[in-house]
Design an enzyme around this catalytic site. Structure first.
Site, PDB file in Angstrom:
ATOM      1  N   ASN A 180      37.705 -24.377  27.254  1.00 32.89           N
ATOM      2  CA  ASN A 180      38.512 -23.535  26.364  1.00 32.89           C
ATOM      3  C   ASN A 180      39.810 -23.211  27.095  1.00 32.89           C
ATOM      4  O   ASN A 180      39.830 -22.378  27.985  1.00 32.89           O
ATOM      5  CB  ASN A 180      37.723 -22.247  26.043  1.00 32.89           C
ATOM      6  CG  ASN A 180      38.561 -21.238  25.283  1.00 32.89           C
ATOM      7  OD1 ASN A 180      39.627 -21.575  24.759  1.00 32.89           O
ATOM      8  ND2 ASN A 180      38.086 -19.999  25.221  1.00 32.89           N
ATOM      9  N   TRP A 181      40.861 -23.898  26.684  1.00 32.91           N
ATOM     10  CA  TRP A 181      42.143 -23.743  27.397  1.00 32.91           C
ATOM     11  C   TRP A 181      42.811 -22.404  27.107  1.00 32.91           C
ATOM     12  O   TRP A 181      43.775 -22.052  27.766  1.00 32.91           O
ATOM     13  CB  TRP A 181      43.108 -24.870  26.995  1.00 32.91           C
ATOM     14  CG  TRP A 181      42.716 -26.246  27.425  1.00 32.91           C
ATOM     15  CD1 TRP A 181      41.491 -26.674  27.856  1.00 32.91           C
ATOM     16  CD2 TRP A 181      43.577 -27.389  27.469  1.00 32.91           C
ATOM     17  NE1 TRP A 181      41.534 -28.006  28.152  1.00 32.91           N
ATOM     18  CE2 TRP A 181      42.806 -28.470  27.920  1.00 32.91           C
ATOM     19  CE3 TRP A 181      44.926 -27.604  27.151  1.00 32.91           C
ATOM     20  CZ2 TRP A 181      43.335 -29.757  28.077  1.00 32.91           C
ATOM     21  CZ3 TRP A 181      45.457 -28.873  27.299  1.00 32.91           C
ATOM     22  CH2 TRP A 181      44.673 -29.937  27.764  1.00 32.91           C
ATOM     23  N   GLU A 214      37.339 -12.910  22.849  1.00 31.31           N
ATOM     24  CA  GLU A 214      38.743 -12.487  22.773  1.00 31.31           C
ATOM     25  C   GLU A 214      39.190 -12.362  21.314  1.00 31.31           C
ATOM     26  O   GLU A 214      40.016 -11.514  20.979  1.00 31.31           O
ATOM     27  CB  GLU A 214      39.633 -13.465  23.559  1.00 31.31           C
ATOM     28  CG  GLU A 214      39.467 -13.269  25.054  1.00 31.31           C
ATOM     29  CD  GLU A 214      39.640 -14.513  25.900  1.00 31.31           C
ATOM     30  OE1 GLU A 214      40.249 -15.492  25.431  1.00 31.31           O
ATOM     31  OE2 GLU A 214      39.144 -14.510  27.049  1.00 31.31           O
ATOM     32  N   SER A 233      32.918 -17.269  33.704  1.00 28.70           N
ATOM     33  CA  SER A 233      33.196 -17.537  35.121  1.00 28.70           C
ATOM     34  C   SER A 233      32.367 -18.688  35.686  1.00 28.70           C
ATOM     35  O   SER A 233      31.899 -18.620  36.827  1.00 28.70           O
ATOM     36  CB  SER A 233      33.017 -16.262  35.960  1.00 28.70           C
ATOM     37  OG  SER A 233      33.941 -15.282  35.530  1.00 28.70           O
ATOM     38  N   GLY A 276      38.780 -20.420  32.709  1.00 29.59           N
ATOM     39  CA  GLY A 276      39.709 -20.612  33.838  1.00 29.59           C
ATOM     40  C   GLY A 276      39.586 -21.947  34.555  1.00 29.59           C
ATOM     41  O   GLY A 276      40.590 -22.624  34.783  1.00 29.59           O
TER      42      GLY A 276
HETATM   43  C1  PEP Z   1      35.782 -18.380  28.043  1.00 33.91           C
HETATM   44  O1  PEP Z   1      36.892 -17.965  27.781  1.00 33.91           O
HETATM   45  O2  PEP Z   1      35.089 -18.863  27.141  1.00 33.91           O
HETATM   46  C2  PEP Z   1      35.319 -18.303  29.421  1.00 33.91           C
HETATM   47  C3  PEP Z   1      34.068 -18.490  29.662  1.00 33.91           C
HETATM   48  O3  PEP Z   1      36.276 -18.023  30.400  1.00 33.91           O
HETATM   49  P1  PEP Z   1      36.060 -18.037  32.002  1.00 33.91           P
HETATM   50  O4  PEP Z   1      35.335 -19.302  32.343  1.00 33.91           O
HETATM   51  O5  PEP Z   1      37.425 -17.967  32.562  1.00 33.91           O
HETATM   52  O6  PEP Z   1      35.218 -16.834  32.321  1.00 33.91           O
END
Ligand code: PEP
Length: 251
Positions: free
Chosen positions: A9-10, A98, A214, A236
């Site tokens: 997921n950019w 989000e 994460s 990320g």
């Molecule tokens: C996400 O936005 O779906 C996500 C899991 O972000 P991150 O890996 O940065 O926690």
């Protein structure tokens, strides 16, 4: 046996040039190990066509990060399912935390979006997850159950045959603090059990449930080796080709 699915997921990152660079680098980094997992990239709307041109002859599939639930009309700034389909999109992330928190999407809005997506042949990546406050109150399972029941309300097994569920604890997204493999596994097992209750065991057994929050190369292997964790939705770490491909290889 369920195949592992790794999706990136950019979010709101990368313009057209950045998209060309990142996808080209991912393609360069992919190796024989990577081919054992399904790979999805989800760039911003404006880059979908560019992305499709780069992935169409590869094993990488294309997804969008959101979509509106109406098919067309006076909805300034929104994007319809047929618009996504016309760019080559196969998947669409719906209900990301989000979207729920910053853009006030409700379970009901997300339910309408899933209905419209599947009607148009888009495969939803349906995101659910509890906040830190909810986890600390001990109501994680209750929150997850409500999100699943409301999000899938009125949808049949055949409409959902290509759905992926992404369990993303809100407290683990973008924080560097991932759920432990045990914490994630227990929620994934709960989700699969709930889907078996709402539909049937056969459907639940083949349902892909991704973990998100994460995920990095150094924690991916342990998370992905849990029996009910069938892949990862990566934020990320998907913006760096080498990190993304290391996660794919861990799968
Ligand atoms: C996400 O936005 O779906 C996500 C899991 O972000 P991150 O890996 O940065 O926690």
């Amino acid at each position: 046996m369920r195949k592992k699915v790794i999706a990136g997921n950019w979010k709101m990152n990368n313009d057209v040039n950045g998209t060309v660079n990142l996808i080209s680098e991912i393609k360069k980094e992919l190796n024989a190990k990577s081919q054992k997992a399904d790979i999805i990239v989800c760039p911003p709307f404006t880059n979908l066509e560019t992305a499709y041109a780069l992935v169409k002859d590869s094993t990488i599939k294309l997804g969008a990060q959101n979509m509106y639930f109406e098919e067309s009309g006076a909805f300034t700034g929104e994007i319809s399912p047929s618009m996504l389909k016309s760019t080559g999109c196969e998947f669409v992330i719906l209900g990301h935390s989000e979207r729920r928190t910053i853009f006030h999407e409700t379970d009901q809005t997300i339910n309408k979006k899933i209905k419209t997506a599947v009607k148009h042949g888009l495969k939803p990546i349906f995101c659910i997850g509890e906040t830190l406050e909810e986890r600390e109150k001990g109501i994680t399972f209750k929150v997850i159950e409500t999100q699943v029941r409301n999000g899938l309300e009125g949808l049949t097994q055949s409409e959902l045959s290509d759905m992926i569920i992404a369990y993303e604890p809100v407290w683990a997204i973008g924080t560097g603090r991932n759920a432990t493999p045990q914490q994630a596994q227990e929620v994934h097992q709960f989700i699969r059990g709930l889907v078996a209750k709402l539909y049937n065991q056969g459907f639940a057994d083949q349902l892909v449930i991704q973990y998100g929050g994460s995920v990095k190369p150094d924690n991916a292997k342990e998370l992905l080796s849990q029996p009910d964790i069938d892949g990862a939705l990566v934020g990320g770490a998907c913006l760096k080709a080498d990190l993304f491909v290391k996660i794919i290889d861990a799968a």
